[in-house]
Design a protein around this motif. Structure first.
Motif, short mmCIF file in Angstrom:
data_model
loop_
_atom_site.label_atom_id
_atom_site.label_comp_id
_atom_site.label_asym_id
_atom_site.label_seq_id
_atom_site.Cartn_x
_atom_site.Cartn_y
_atom_site.Cartn_z
N HIS A 80 15.63 -0.63 -3.03
CA HIS A 80 16.01 -1.07 -4.38
C HIS A 80 16.19 0.11 -5.31
O HIS A 80 17.18 0.21 -6.03
N GLY A 81 15.26 1.04 -5.29
CA GLY A 81 15.35 2.20 -6.17
C GLY A 81 15.07 1.84 -7.61
O GLY A 81 15.18 0.69 -8.02
N GLY A 82 14.71 2.83 -8.40
CA GLY A 82 14.42 2.60 -9.81
C GLY A 82 15.68 2.74 -10.65
O GLY A 82 16.71 3.22 -10.19
N PRO A 83 15.60 2.33 -11.92
CA PRO A 83 16.75 2.47 -12.82
C PRO A 83 17.05 3.93 -13.12
O PRO A 83 16.15 4.77 -13.19
N ILE A 84 18.32 4.23 -13.29
CA ILE A 84 18.76 5.60 -13.59
C ILE A 84 19.67 5.55 -14.80
O ILE A 84 20.64 4.77 -14.84
N ALA A 85 19.38 6.35 -15.79
CA ALA A 85 20.21 6.40 -16.99
C ALA A 85 21.53 7.09 -16.68
O ALA A 85 21.57 8.08 -15.94
N SER A 86 22.60 6.55 -17.24
CA SER A 86 23.91 7.18 -17.03
C SER A 86 23.90 8.64 -17.47
O SER A 86 24.54 9.50 -16.86
N SER A 87 23.14 8.94 -18.52
CA SER A 87 23.09 10.32 -19.02
C SER A 87 22.47 11.26 -18.00
O SER A 87 22.75 12.47 -18.00
N ALA A 88 21.62 10.72 -17.10
CA ALA A 88 20.99 11.57 -16.09
C ALA A 88 22.02 12.12 -15.11
O ALA A 88 21.87 13.24 -14.60
N GLY A 120 16.07 13.85 -9.76
CA GLY A 120 15.20 12.75 -10.13
C GLY A 120 15.90 11.78 -11.05
O GLY A 120 17.02 12.03 -11.51
N ALA A 121 15.25 10.67 -11.33
CA ALA A 121 15.86 9.66 -12.18
C ALA A 121 16.16 10.18 -13.58
O ALA A 121 17.02 9.64 -14.29
N ASP A 122 15.49 11.28 -13.98
CA ASP A 122 15.74 11.87 -15.29
C ASP A 122 16.88 12.88 -15.28
O ASP A 122 17.22 13.45 -16.32
N GLY A 123 17.49 13.10 -14.11
CA GLY A 123 18.60 14.04 -14.01
C GLY A 123 18.21 15.45 -13.68
O GLY A 123 19.08 16.33 -13.55
N LYS A 124 16.91 15.72 -13.52
CA LYS A 124 16.46 17.06 -13.18
C LYS A 124 16.77 17.34 -11.72
O LYS A 124 16.32 16.62 -10.82
N SER A 176 13.66 7.27 -5.02
CA SER A 176 13.62 7.49 -6.46
C SER A 176 14.46 8.71 -6.80
O SER A 176 14.08 9.84 -6.48
N GLY A 177 15.58 8.49 -7.40
CA GLY A 177 16.49 9.57 -7.72
C GLY A 177 17.88 9.29 -7.20
O GLY A 177 18.22 8.16 -6.84
N ALA A 219 20.07 7.91 4.98
CA ALA A 219 18.92 8.63 4.46
C ALA A 219 18.09 7.79 3.48
O ALA A 219 17.02 8.22 3.06
N GLY A 220 18.60 6.62 3.10
CA GLY A 220 17.87 5.75 2.18
C GLY A 220 18.08 6.08 0.72
O GLY A 220 17.30 5.66 -0.14
N MET A 221 19.15 6.82 0.40
CA MET A 221 19.43 7.16 -0.99
C MET A 221 20.02 5.94 -1.70
O MET A 221 20.98 5.35 -1.21
N PRO A 222 19.52 5.57 -2.87
CA PRO A 222 20.06 4.39 -3.54
C PRO A 222 21.34 4.63 -4.31
O PRO A 222 22.08 3.69 -4.61
N LEU A 223 21.63 5.91 -4.64
CA LEU A 223 22.81 6.20 -5.45
C LEU A 223 23.42 7.52 -5.00
O LEU A 223 22.70 8.51 -4.81
#
Length: 269
Positions: free
Chosen positions: A132-140, A168-172, A202-203, A222-226
Motif C-alpha cells: 500500500h505504501g504511505g502518502p507522498i506529497a507531490s512537492s516531495a 523518503g516520503a518527504d523527498g529527501k 515507504s518512499g 522490488a516492492g516500490m509503491p511509486l
C-alpha cells in the motif's frame, strides 16, 4: 600530481570547437564495458555497464531478473578479463525453473534486460501487487528531483549517465546509483537497498530516463509503491503499473509531473 582516477570515468583527447576556435584538451567520458554474468558456473547474460557498484548490481539483478532474495546469494566475485568483466554469482540453492528458462545467450545493449531472451514468455511478466505504501506529497517528487541533480558526479563529468535514486516520503534522497544503462542504474539501486535493508514500502524511486515496461516491472518486483521518471512512460508500462498497484509518474520536470496510474498515493501540493 595527476588527478586520482575515478571508477567509471575515462579520459580521451578531443578537439573542442566553439565560435570557430579549436582547442585540443582532455575530456572525461563515461566508461562502458561488457559485463558477463555467470551463475553457479553457467553463463547467463552479457550487458554493457558502468564498472562500479557491481555488488549492488548483482543483488538487484538477482532479485529483478532471477527472483532471488539477498540471502539466496552465497558469493559474488568480479574478475577483469581482456574482453571485459566477468561477474560470478553463487547461490545457496539451484536456480528456480523460471530463472533457468530465463537464460540469455545474446549480448544486450547498455543494461537492456530484455535483449537476449529466448522467447516472448521470458519477457512479459506480471509482478505481484506492490504494498500500500504511505502518502507522498507531490512537492516531495520535485524536492527529490532537485537534490538528485546535485548528486550525479559521473553524469556531471560526462553528460552520458543515467541515475536511479530512492527518496523518503518527504523527498529527501537517501540513495543514488549511476550507470550508462537505465536498467543497470535501477538494479544497482535495488541491490544496495536490499543490502542495507531499506524499507521499500515507504518512499519512492526516481529515475532520470523514460519509464519503460521493464523499469516499471523492476520497481514492482522490488516492492516500490511509486516510480517517478523524468521522461515519458510507455503504454505497456502504464498497463503493468495499473495492474500491480504501482503509482507511475512521468515528465517530472520543473514544477510539472504527470500521474499515469494510482494517483491516490500522491497528496496535492
Amino acid at each position: 600530481m595527476p588527478a586520482e582516477r575515478i571508477d567509471g570515468l575515462a579520459e580521451r583527447e578531443i578537439v573542442d570547437v566553439a565560435g570557430g576556435v579549436s582547442t585540443v584538451r582532455q575530456d572525461q567520458l563515461a566508461e562502458e564495458v561488457p559485463l558477463a554474468v555467470h551463475c553457479n558456473g553457467e553463463p547467463l547474460a552479457v550487458m554493457m555497464v558502468s564498472p562500479r557498484d557491481l555488488d549492488d548490481f548483482a543483488y538487484g539483478f538477482a532479485l529483478t531478473e532471477l527472483g532471488l532474495a539477498a540471502d539466496d546469494l552465497v558469493s559474488i566475485a568480479a574478475q577483469t578479463l581482456l574482453e571485459g568483466i566477468q561477474l560470478d554469482l553463487r547461490t545457496r540453492h539451484p536456480l528456480p525453473a523460471r530463472a533457468t528458462g530465463h537464460q540469455r545467450w545474446l549480448p544486450g545493449r547498455s543494461g537492456c534486460g530484455i535483449c537476449g531472451n529466448r522467447s516472448l514468455e521470458d519477457v512479459i511478466r506480471q509482478p505481484a501487487s506492490v504494498g500500500h505504501g504511505g502518502p507522498i506529497a507531490s512537492s516531495a517528487l520535485h524536492a527529490a528531483l532537485f537534490e538528485l541533480e546535485q548528486r550525479q558526479p559521473l553524469n556531471a563529468a560526462t553528460g552520458a549517465i543515467h541515475a536511479a535514486a530512492w527518496a523518503g516520503a518527504d523527498g529527501k534522497v537517501m540513495l543514488v546509483r549511476e550507470d550508462v544503462g537505465r536498467h543497470n542504474a535501477l538494479d544497482k539501486l535495488i541491490g544496495v537497498m536490499q543490502r542495507e535493508g531499506t524499507d521499500t514500502g515507504s518512499g519512492f524511486a526516481l529515475i532520470t530516463s523514460r519509464a519503460s515496461y521493464e523499469m516499471a516491472a523492476k520497481a514492482a518486483v522490488a516492492g516500490m509503491p511509486l516510480l517517478a521518471a523524468m521522461s515519458a512512460p510507455t503504454a505497456l508500462a502504464v498497463d503493468l503499473a495499473g495492474r500491480c498497484g504501482l503509482t507511475l509518474v512521468g515528465f517530472l520536470r520543473g514544477s510539472r509531473h504527470v500521474v499515469y496510474s494510482h494517483p491516490w498515493r500522491l497528496e496535492p501540493a
